[in-house]
Design a protein around this motif. Structure first.
Motif, PDB file in Angstrom:
ATOM      1  N   TYR A  39       0.847  -1.201   0.000  1.00 46.85           N
ATOM      2  CA  TYR A  39       0.000   0.000   0.000  1.00 46.85           C
ATOM      3  C   TYR A  39       0.882   1.251   0.000  1.00 46.85           C
ATOM      4  CZ  TYR A  39      -4.732  -1.833   0.726  1.00 46.85           C
ATOM      5  OH  TYR A  39      -5.946  -2.426   0.568  1.00 46.85           O
ATOM      6  N   GLN A  40       0.505   2.204  -0.832  1.00 44.76           N
ATOM      7  CA  GLN A  40       1.187   3.492  -0.857  1.00 44.76           C
ATOM      8  C   GLN A  40       0.717   4.316   0.335  1.00 44.76           C
ATOM      9  OE1 GLN A  40       1.251   5.389  -4.807  1.00 44.76           O
ATOM     10  NE2 GLN A  40       0.295   3.495  -5.549  1.00 44.76           N
ATOM     11  N   ILE A  41       1.450   5.381   0.645  1.00 46.01           N
ATOM     12  CA  ILE A  41       1.086   6.223   1.777  1.00 46.01           C
ATOM     13  C   ILE A  41       1.239   7.699   1.429  1.00 46.01           C
ATOM     14  CG2 ILE A  41       3.406   6.019   2.720  1.00 46.01           C
ATOM     15  CD1 ILE A  41       2.204   6.419   5.515  1.00 46.01           C
ATOM     16  N   VAL A  42       0.288   8.481   1.923  1.00 45.91           N
ATOM     17  CA  VAL A  42       0.437   9.932   1.987  1.00 45.91           C
ATOM     18  C   VAL A  42       0.245  10.271   3.457  1.00 45.91           C
ATOM     19  CG1 VAL A  42      -0.236  10.513  -0.366  1.00 45.91           C
ATOM     20  CG2 VAL A  42      -1.999  10.299   1.380  1.00 45.91           C
ATOM     21  N   GLN A  43       1.059  11.215   3.935  1.00 41.87           N
ATOM     22  CA  GLN A  43       0.990  11.533   5.355  1.00 41.87           C
ATOM     23  C   GLN A  43       1.434  12.954   5.627  1.00 41.87           C
ATOM     24  OE1 GLN A  43       3.831   9.399   7.834  1.00 41.87           O
ATOM     25  NE2 GLN A  43       5.147   9.078   6.059  1.00 41.87           N
ATOM     26  N   ASP A  44       0.994  13.455   6.764  1.00 43.32           N
ATOM     27  CA  ASP A  44       1.440  14.751   7.250  1.00 43.32           C
ATOM     28  C   ASP A  44       1.468  14.651   8.771  1.00 43.32           C
ATOM     29  OD1 ASP A  44       2.318  17.371   7.178  1.00 43.32           O
ATOM     30  OD2 ASP A  44       0.345  18.235   6.775  1.00 43.32           O
ATOM     31  N   VAL A  45       2.505  15.230   9.383  1.00 43.03           N
ATOM     32  CA  VAL A  45       2.672  15.138  10.821  1.00 43.03           C
ATOM     33  C   VAL A  45       3.053  16.510  11.361  1.00 43.03           C
ATOM     34  CG1 VAL A  45       3.936  14.008  12.700  1.00 43.03           C
ATOM     35  CG2 VAL A  45       3.485  12.755  10.584  1.00 43.03           C
TER      36      VAL A  45
ATOM     37  N   PHE B 192      -3.214   5.192   3.786  1.00 42.06           N
ATOM     38  CA  PHE B 192      -2.629   4.101   3.021  1.00 42.06           C
ATOM     39  C   PHE B 192      -3.645   3.679   1.972  1.00 42.06           C
ATOM     40  CE2 PHE B 192      -1.011   3.917   7.340  1.00 42.06           C
ATOM     41  CZ  PHE B 192       0.347   3.737   7.174  1.00 42.06           C
ATOM     42  N   TYR B 193      -3.178   3.358   0.760  1.00 40.54           N
ATOM     43  CA  TYR B 193      -4.116   2.940  -0.282  1.00 40.54           C
ATOM     44  C   TYR B 193      -3.435   2.006  -1.269  1.00 40.54           C
ATOM     45  CZ  TYR B 193      -1.889   6.780  -2.840  1.00 40.54           C
ATOM     46  OH  TYR B 193      -0.973   7.625  -3.429  1.00 40.54           O
ATOM     47  N   GLY B 194      -4.275   1.161  -1.879  1.00 38.84           N
ATOM     48  CA  GLY B 194      -3.776   0.192  -2.853  1.00 38.84           C
ATOM     49  C   GLY B 194      -3.525   0.829  -4.207  1.00 38.84           C
ATOM     50  N   ASP B 195      -2.959   0.058  -5.121  1.00 38.63           N
ATOM     51  CA  ASP B 195      -2.614   0.551  -6.460  1.00 38.63           C
ATOM     52  C   ASP B 195      -3.803   1.117  -7.221  1.00 38.63           C
ATOM     53  OD1 ASP B 195       0.059  -0.025  -6.171  1.00 38.63           O
ATOM     54  OD2 ASP B 195      -0.096  -1.997  -7.119  1.00 38.63           O
ATOM     55  N   THR B 196      -4.951   0.505  -7.068  1.00 33.34           N
ATOM     56  CA  THR B 196      -6.130   0.965  -7.806  1.00 33.34           C
ATOM     57  C   THR B 196      -6.858   2.094  -7.086  1.00 33.34           C
ATOM     58  OG1 THR B 196      -7.558  -0.657  -6.731  1.00 33.34           O
ATOM     59  CG2 THR B 196      -6.476  -1.324  -8.803  1.00 33.34           C
ATOM     60  N   ALA B 197      -6.432   2.423  -5.890  1.00 39.03           N
ATOM     61  CA  ALA B 197      -7.055   3.466  -5.062  1.00 39.03           C
ATOM     62  C   ALA B 197      -8.504   3.139  -4.726  1.00 39.03           C
ATOM     63  CB  ALA B 197      -6.929   4.842  -5.724  1.00 39.03           C
ATOM     64  N   ASP B 198      -8.869   1.849  -4.834  1.00 44.35           N
ATOM     65  CA  ASP B 198     -10.220   1.427  -4.450  1.00 44.35           C
ATOM     66  C   ASP B 198     -10.310   1.091  -2.966  1.00 44.35           C
ATOM     67  OD1 ASP B 198     -11.250   1.734  -6.989  1.00 44.35           O
ATOM     68  OD2 ASP B 198     -10.876  -0.353  -7.554  1.00 44.35           O
ATOM     69  N   SER B 199      -9.201   0.764  -2.367  1.00 41.76           N
ATOM     70  CA  SER B 199      -9.201   0.430  -0.948  1.00 41.76           C
ATOM     71  C   SER B 199      -8.232   1.346  -0.213  1.00 41.76           C
ATOM     72  CB  SER B 199      -8.820  -1.031  -0.747  1.00 41.76           C
ATOM     73  OG  SER B 199      -7.545  -1.273  -1.300  1.00 41.76           O
TER      74      SER B 199
ATOM     75  N   LEU C 136      -7.085  16.604   7.642  1.00 41.79           N
ATOM     76  CA  LEU C 136      -7.981  16.426   6.507  1.00 41.79           C
ATOM     77  C   LEU C 136      -7.439  15.269   5.680  1.00 41.79           C
ATOM     78  CD1 LEU C 136      -8.520  20.131   5.346  1.00 41.79           C
ATOM     79  CD2 LEU C 136      -9.981  18.756   6.839  1.00 41.79           C
ATOM     80  N   VAL C 137      -8.306  14.288   5.403  1.00 38.21           N
ATOM     81  CA  VAL C 137      -7.875  13.074   4.701  1.00 38.21           C
ATOM     82  C   VAL C 137      -8.909  12.738   3.638  1.00 38.21           C
ATOM     83  CG1 VAL C 137      -7.232  10.662   4.972  1.00 38.21           C
ATOM     84  CG2 VAL C 137      -6.808  12.261   6.837  1.00 38.21           C
ATOM     85  N   SER C 138      -8.426  12.389   2.427  1.00 34.81           N
ATOM     86  CA  SER C 138      -9.361  12.065   1.351  1.00 34.81           C
ATOM     87  C   SER C 138      -8.674  11.250   0.264  1.00 34.81           C
ATOM     88  CB  SER C 138      -9.906  13.351   0.732  1.00 34.81           C
ATOM     89  OG  SER C 138     -10.770  13.075  -0.340  1.00 34.81           O
TER      90      SER C 138
ATOM     91  N   PRO D 209      -4.800  11.020  -3.771  1.00 35.97           N
ATOM     92  CA  PRO D 209      -5.249  11.073  -2.373  1.00 35.97           C
ATOM     93  C   PRO D 209      -4.351  12.013  -1.563  1.00 35.97           C
ATOM     94  CG  PRO D 209      -5.067   8.807  -3.127  1.00 35.97           C
ATOM     95  CD  PRO D 209      -4.435   9.663  -4.188  1.00 35.97           C
ATOM     96  N   PHE D 210      -4.902  12.533  -0.471  1.00 34.28           N
ATOM     97  CA  PHE D 210      -4.086  13.409   0.370  1.00 34.28           C
ATOM     98  C   PHE D 210      -4.410  13.238   1.850  1.00 34.28           C
ATOM     99  CE2 PHE D 210      -7.798  16.056  -0.566  1.00 34.28           C
ATOM    100  CZ  PHE D 210      -8.097  16.638   0.664  1.00 34.28           C
ATOM    101  N   ALA D 211      -3.423  13.583   2.668  1.00 35.67           N
ATOM    102  CA  ALA D 211      -3.547  13.672   4.124  1.00 35.67           C
ATOM    103  C   ALA D 211      -2.789  14.941   4.507  1.00 35.67           C
ATOM    104  CB  ALA D 211      -2.952  12.456   4.810  1.00 35.67           C
ATOM    105  N   VAL D 212      -3.502  15.892   5.108  1.00 38.85           N
ATOM    106  CA  VAL D 212      -2.919  17.187   5.444  1.00 38.85           C
ATOM    107  C   VAL D 212      -3.277  17.527   6.885  1.00 38.85           C
ATOM    108  CG1 VAL D 212      -2.941  19.651   4.901  1.00 38.85           C
ATOM    109  CG2 VAL D 212      -3.091  17.989   3.063  1.00 38.85           C
TER     110      VAL D 212
END
Length: 173
Positions: free
Chosen positions: A53-59, A68-75, A118-120, A144-147
């Motif tokens: 799973y790929q990840i986008v994150q902000d701390v 975290f999301y899969g290659d197809t961004a469906d999950s 904010l996560v989407s 997708p983003f996480a901010v």
């Protein structure tokens, strides 16, 4: 004289044993937090997130948002951590999982005294986030983003790639 010393030594040893027991109980009931560098590993292991799973994150100093999301961004799987004030020094898992609000809109996670996450998966195609404090955050509207938004930012407005306000915000906390 020797018996008093022995009694005093026994009392000190008993006091130390009680103190060690209390510290152990405290650590079991209030485990120390996770360091900033270990948040991703903690989320992956605690929520059984696949390694691919790929990840986008902000701390920030008070809040961590991971998506975290899969290659197809469906999950997807979200992990929100907060760093509570106190002696434990670290981030603690607060909430997570696969939430429909993240798939279809923008999910907002906030807790008094902490920054806002904010996560989407970004189906609304958010391109930028503007705050009353004058700060703007640019977002790739196709990803997708996480901010994490600082708590003193004022009103938050999201815009899509056509400069239209995005109204799809789900407040989850």
């Amino acid at each position: 004289m020797k018996s008093r010393r022995r009694q005093r030594a026994k009392a000190v040893l008993l006091l130390l044993a009680v103190l060690i027991a209390l510290i152990c109980i405290w650590l079991i009931t209030n485990p120390p937090g996770v360091t900033r560098s270990r948040i991703e590993a903690d989320a992956r292991s605690g929520q059984h997130i696949p390694a691919d799973y790929q990840i986008v994150q902000d701390v920030s100093d008070s809040t961590a948002a991971l998506l975290f999301y899969g290659d197809t961004a469906d999950s997807h799987v979200v992990s929100i951590y907060f760093n509570y004030s106190g002696p434990d020094l670290g981030y603690h898992f607060h909430t997570g999982g696969s939430l429909g609000a993240i798939a279809d809109s923008v999910a907002e996670f906030s807790l008094d005294g902490h920054d806002t996450a904010l996560v989407s998966m970004n189906r609304p195609q958010v391109a930028r986030i503007e705050m009353d404090n004058g700060q703007t955050i640019m977002i790739d509207s196709r990803k997708p983003f996480a901010v994490v938004i600082p708590r003193d930012s004022g009103q938050i407005t999201l815009y899509d790639s056509n400069d239209q306000p995005v109204e799809q915000i789900a407040e989850l906390m």
